[in-house]
Motif scaffolding. Structure first.
Motif, PDB file in Angstrom:
ATOM      1  N   ARG A  92       0.826  -1.211   0.000  1.00  0.00           N
ATOM      2  CA  ARG A  92       0.000   0.000   0.000  1.00  0.00           C
ATOM      3  C   ARG A  92       0.860   1.261   0.000  1.00  0.00           C
ATOM      4  O   ARG A  92       0.699   2.137  -0.861  1.00  0.00           O
ATOM      5  CB  ARG A  92      -0.923  -0.011   1.220  1.00  0.00           C
ATOM      6  CG  ARG A  92      -1.748   1.243   1.415  1.00  0.00           C
ATOM      7  CD  ARG A  92      -2.666   1.099   2.620  1.00  0.00           C
ATOM      8  NE  ARG A  92      -3.291   2.359   2.980  1.00  0.00           N
ATOM      9  CZ  ARG A  92      -2.762   3.248   3.829  1.00  0.00           C
ATOM     10  NH1 ARG A  92      -1.580   2.987   4.397  1.00  0.00           N
ATOM     11  NH2 ARG A  92      -3.380   4.379   4.094  1.00  0.00           N
ATOM     12  N   ALA A 204      -4.266   8.122  -4.425  1.00  0.00           N
ATOM     13  CA  ALA A 204      -5.453   7.260  -4.409  1.00  0.00           C
ATOM     14  C   ALA A 204      -5.111   5.854  -3.940  1.00  0.00           C
ATOM     15  O   ALA A 204      -5.911   5.205  -3.253  1.00  0.00           O
ATOM     16  CB  ALA A 204      -6.075   7.205  -5.807  1.00  0.00           C
ATOM     17  N   LEU A 206      -3.090   4.940  -1.643  1.00  0.00           N
ATOM     18  CA  LEU A 206      -3.061   4.890  -0.181  1.00  0.00           C
ATOM     19  C   LEU A 206      -4.439   4.579   0.393  1.00  0.00           C
ATOM     20  O   LEU A 206      -4.567   3.962   1.456  1.00  0.00           O
ATOM     21  CB  LEU A 206      -2.553   6.216   0.386  1.00  0.00           C
ATOM     22  CG  LEU A 206      -1.063   6.506   0.247  1.00  0.00           C
ATOM     23  CD1 LEU A 206      -0.765   7.940   0.688  1.00  0.00           C
ATOM     24  CD2 LEU A 206      -0.238   5.513   1.061  1.00  0.00           C
ATOM     25  N   TYR A 207      -5.458   4.999  -0.303  1.00  0.00           N
ATOM     26  CA  TYR A 207      -6.829   4.799   0.171  1.00  0.00           C
ATOM     27  C   TYR A 207      -7.391   3.440  -0.246  1.00  0.00           C
ATOM     28  O   TYR A 207      -8.083   2.777   0.545  1.00  0.00           O
ATOM     29  CB  TYR A 207      -7.726   5.912  -0.366  1.00  0.00           C
ATOM     30  CG  TYR A 207      -9.173   5.787   0.020  1.00  0.00           C
ATOM     31  CD1 TYR A 207      -9.605   6.167   1.287  1.00  0.00           C
ATOM     32  CD2 TYR A 207     -10.113   5.278  -0.875  1.00  0.00           C
ATOM     33  CE1 TYR A 207     -10.946   6.043   1.657  1.00  0.00           C
ATOM     34  CE2 TYR A 207     -11.441   5.152  -0.526  1.00  0.00           C
ATOM     35  CZ  TYR A 207     -11.860   5.533   0.746  1.00  0.00           C
ATOM     36  OH  TYR A 207     -13.174   5.408   1.106  1.00  0.00           O
ATOM     37  N   PHE A 208      -7.083   2.993  -1.462  1.00  0.00           N
ATOM     38  CA  PHE A 208      -7.766   1.829  -2.015  1.00  0.00           C
ATOM     39  C   PHE A 208      -7.046   0.493  -1.796  1.00  0.00           C
ATOM     40  O   PHE A 208      -7.684  -0.561  -1.849  1.00  0.00           O
ATOM     41  CB  PHE A 208      -8.000   2.018  -3.522  1.00  0.00           C
ATOM     42  CG  PHE A 208      -9.084   3.014  -3.834  1.00  0.00           C
ATOM     43  CD1 PHE A 208     -10.415   2.676  -3.682  1.00  0.00           C
ATOM     44  CD2 PHE A 208      -8.772   4.284  -4.281  1.00  0.00           C
ATOM     45  CE1 PHE A 208     -11.426   3.585  -3.971  1.00  0.00           C
ATOM     46  CE2 PHE A 208      -9.763   5.206  -4.572  1.00  0.00           C
ATOM     47  CZ  PHE A 208     -11.097   4.855  -4.412  1.00  0.00           C
ATOM     48  N   THR A 210      -4.861  -2.574   0.149  1.00  0.00           N
ATOM     49  CA  THR A 210      -4.766  -3.229   1.456  1.00  0.00           C
ATOM     50  C   THR A 210      -3.643  -4.249   1.394  1.00  0.00           C
ATOM     51  O   THR A 210      -3.544  -5.013   0.436  1.00  0.00           O
ATOM     52  CB  THR A 210      -6.083  -3.938   1.809  1.00  0.00           C
ATOM     53  OG1 THR A 210      -7.165  -3.004   1.730  1.00  0.00           O
ATOM     54  CG2 THR A 210      -6.025  -4.514   3.215  1.00  0.00           C
TER      55      THR A 210
END
Length: 457
Positions: A92, A204, A206-208, A210
């Motif tokens: 990530r 983006a 970093l957010y999406f 895992t």
């Protein structure tokens, strides 16, 4: 009547595993495709600026060829360290870091002034992007079982045709209209805008993304446990069949075998991709711009569907080896055919042959990566996949220099012999992939299909 036993946790018949795979595909694959979409766009958009850089900044043909290829030197040097750092910091954060830093360098191409600056920026682009592709390959091999991994690889590979299908008219359009809409040259607008896309994609990610199934908030506990169990069982098989640790991965003959195959593939891919806009322009008799961008998108549109179909259906041992060999041969044949069409002023046939060649090398990429990920795991995977991709991608360095050198040594109006040289390597890759059927012991292609099944019972 006796009640049938429930399927073993993490087995191919476990509904929780199937559900986890569907959710993982839905949540992870779009972001990974976007990252590679922008990366491939920033790697290859230089082909649209070749003539403009020569006119506006005096970039020579030799500097352009060296700059186009030196990207892969920086890429190769930092590939393995980047992959090991991804293993340490997690996919990530590290994939996001890669995207942001390469986006900054990609945007800086708008300010290129001379040969030296162009070459240095191409080198830095390779340094900053190093680790993206092998990092994603390793990431997917830790999330998806072998049975569906080729399909996930093919979805990831769709970023290539998407970037060229959408990126070709985008890049051509920015060049065509940039002068009218901004005080900059069109090629400057193209480089800056497409570099900014990479920076946005990095944030983006970093957010999406895992890092692992156990950290996924969008999986329930049963799904987490099932997917984790399936991947752990596969790791056990891979550890028994493949090298363990960095040193053994770097000296494994299988790793070097697939490095050579991938090197041959990349010569065909980048030897075609870098010069595709100019080759299309020569075929249709137009300058590089909006019209050329639209025509150049055709091979990638066809390749998109071919790549997805092959990835979805290459799910048996025979199909993977047979189709892989067939598509390598097809790549070589139609690269040679496109050279013939250019030399004989056959634009329609030329576009058709280029289209088949592109569809072929896009389809064979996911199949090729399925083999090393079947026997590499842990730090061995980080090192081995990094080695295959870094040295294999040196084909992208060799291809433009080889093609330019041959064309200058044997000059023709169509540059036919430079194109012919690319096809030869595809035939070598075909022979080597076919010969995997003779591997002794736990064959890589057998592991692709049977790992989960034979360990779940």
């Amino acid at each position: 009547m006796s009640t049938p036993n429930p399927p073993a946790i993490g087995s191919t018949n476990d509904p929780a595993l199937k559900s986890a795979i569907r959710k993982a595909s839905k949540h992870l694959m779009p972001m990974l495709v976007i990252l590679y979409f922008v990366a491939f766009l920033d790697r290859t958009n230089v082909g649209f600026a070749e003539e403009a850089l020569s006119v506006d900044r005096g970039i020579s043909n030799g500097a352009f060829a060296l700059g186009a290829g030196i990207f892969f030197i920086g890429y190769a040097i930092f590939e393995i360290p980047s992959n090991l750092l991804l293993k340490k910091f997690g996919a990530r954060f590290w994939l996001a870091r890669i995207a942001v830093t390469w986006g900054i360098v990609a945007a800086a191409f708008a300010f290129t002034t001379n040969d030296t600056m162009f070459i240095v920026l191409r080198f830095l682009l390779g340094v900053t992007e190093a680790g993206l592709f092998p990092g994603v390959i390793m990431f997917l091999s830790e999330w998806f079982p072998n049975k569906v991994r080729v399909q996930m690889f093919s979805i990831f590979y769709l970023a290539q045709p998407f970037s060229q299908m959408l990126g070709a008219p985008l890049s051509g359009g920015l060049i065509s209209f940039g002068d009218a809409l901004t005080p900059w040259h069109g090629w400057q607008v193209m480089f800056f805008a497409e570099g900014m896309l990479a920076i946005l994609a990095g944030f983006a990610a970093l957010y999406f993304l895992t890092n692992s199934p156990q950290q996924a908030k969008w999986l329930d506990q049963q799904e987490k446990d099932s997917l984790t169990a399936a991947m752990e069982r596969e790791d056990t098989v891979r550890q028994s069949d493949g090298p363990t640790g960095i040193a053994k991965a770097m000296t494994s003959w299988k790793v070097w075998y697939f490095t050579i195959i991938y090197f041959c593939l990349q010569i065909a891919v980048y030897g075609t991709t870098f010069y595709l806009p100019q080759q299309v322009a020569n075929l249709i008799g137009q300058d590089v711009g909006w019209q050329v961008g639209l025509v150049a998108a055709i091979p990638w549109l066809v390749g998109l569907f071919a790549c997805y179909y092959v990835g979805r259906n290459a799910n048996t041992v025979v199909r993977r080896r047979t189709w892989g060999t067939m598509f390598y041969i097809s790549t070589g044949v139609f690269i040679l055919a496109s050279a013939w069409a250019g030399a004989n002023n056959q634009p329609i046939l030329g576009i058709l042959f280029i289209t088949i060649a592109v569809a072929s090398f896009l389809s064979v990429g996911p199949i090729t990566w399925a083999y090393p990920t079947a026997f590499l795991t842990g730090t061995a995977a980080a090192a081995g996949i990094g080695l295959i991709n870094s040295l294999g991608n040196l084909g992208g360095f060799v291809a433009p220099i080889m093609r330019t050198g041959i064309n200058e040594s044997v000059p023709t109006d169509s540059g036919v012999w430079g194109v012919v040289s690319l096809g030869v390597f595809a035939f070598l890759a075909a022979a080597m992939l076919y010969c995997t059927r003779f591997f002794r012991g736990a064959k890589a292609d057998e592991l692709l299909e049977t790992t989960v099944n034979r360990t779940a019972h």
